[in-house]
Design an enzyme around this catalytic site. Structure first.
Site, PDB file in Angstrom:
ATOM      1  N   ASN A   1      -9.035  30.107 -38.348  1.00 19.15           N
ATOM      2  CA  ASN A   1      -9.809  31.655 -38.467  1.00 19.15           C
ATOM      3  C   ASN A   1     -10.559  31.931 -39.782  1.00 19.15           C
ATOM      4  OD1 ASN A   1      -8.506  32.668 -36.108  1.00 19.15           O
ATOM      5  ND2 ASN A   1      -6.920  33.479 -37.999  1.00 19.15           N
TER       6      ASN A   1
ATOM      7  N   HIS B   1      -6.837  26.596 -43.104  1.00 17.56           N
ATOM      8  CA  HIS B   1      -5.482  25.681 -42.340  1.00 17.56           C
ATOM      9  C   HIS B   1      -5.925  25.971 -40.192  1.00 17.56           C
ATOM     10  CE1 HIS B   1      -4.864  30.656 -43.193  1.00 17.56           C
ATOM     11  NE2 HIS B   1      -3.322  30.719 -41.157  1.00 17.56           N
TER      12      HIS B   1
END
Length: 139
Positions: A83, A96
């Site tokens: 995201n 991440h």
């Protein structure tokens, strides 16, 4: 478990550029995170060198978790999620990736996909706009 981290970290893989570990708030058994060691709040902030290491590690994590085999039409699945920005559900300002095993319909990532009807006129206009950006090199 690493003794040198403030938050417990159950390491899976580590390279010069990337670190992967089990998520401490998993959505399913084996939910893992893959992070670049280079800081970047969003994907486009990372160097190509850092990015080139992330997907091979994601592949290794998926294989390690045993979610890469196909058992018929449903089988075991997994999501690779990343995201960018609060509006896109990013809560930690460091890139991440999540590898989220999907063993059944109730566990793992639950996704809704609000697809829109195709407007070929608008889609063609957008395509023309994007091609012009590509040709100019200004993006």
């Amino acid at each position: 478990m690493s003794a040198s981290c403030e938050i417990p970290s159950f390491k899976l893989f580590e390279t010069e550029l990337t670190y992967s570990f089990l998520d401490i708030q998993p959505t399913s058994k084996g939910h893992a995170l893959i992070i670049p060691k280079e800081h970047g709040a969003k994907l486009h902030n990372l160097s190509d060198e850092s990015l080139s290491d992330l997907l091979p590690i994601a592949k290794k994590v998926a294989k390690l978790l045993g979610v890469t085999h196909d058992d018929g039409p449903e089988g075991v699945g997994y999501n690779l999620l990343q995201n960018n920005g609060r509006l896109a559900h990013q809560e930690v300002d460091h890139v991440h990736f999540h590898v989220i095993p999907k063993y059944d319909k109730e566990t793992g990532l639950i996704v809704g996909w609000p697809a829109q009807e195709t407007d070929f006129g608008k889609l063609g206009e957008l395509h023309t706009e994007l091609k012009a950006k590509l040709e100019s090199g200004k993006f």
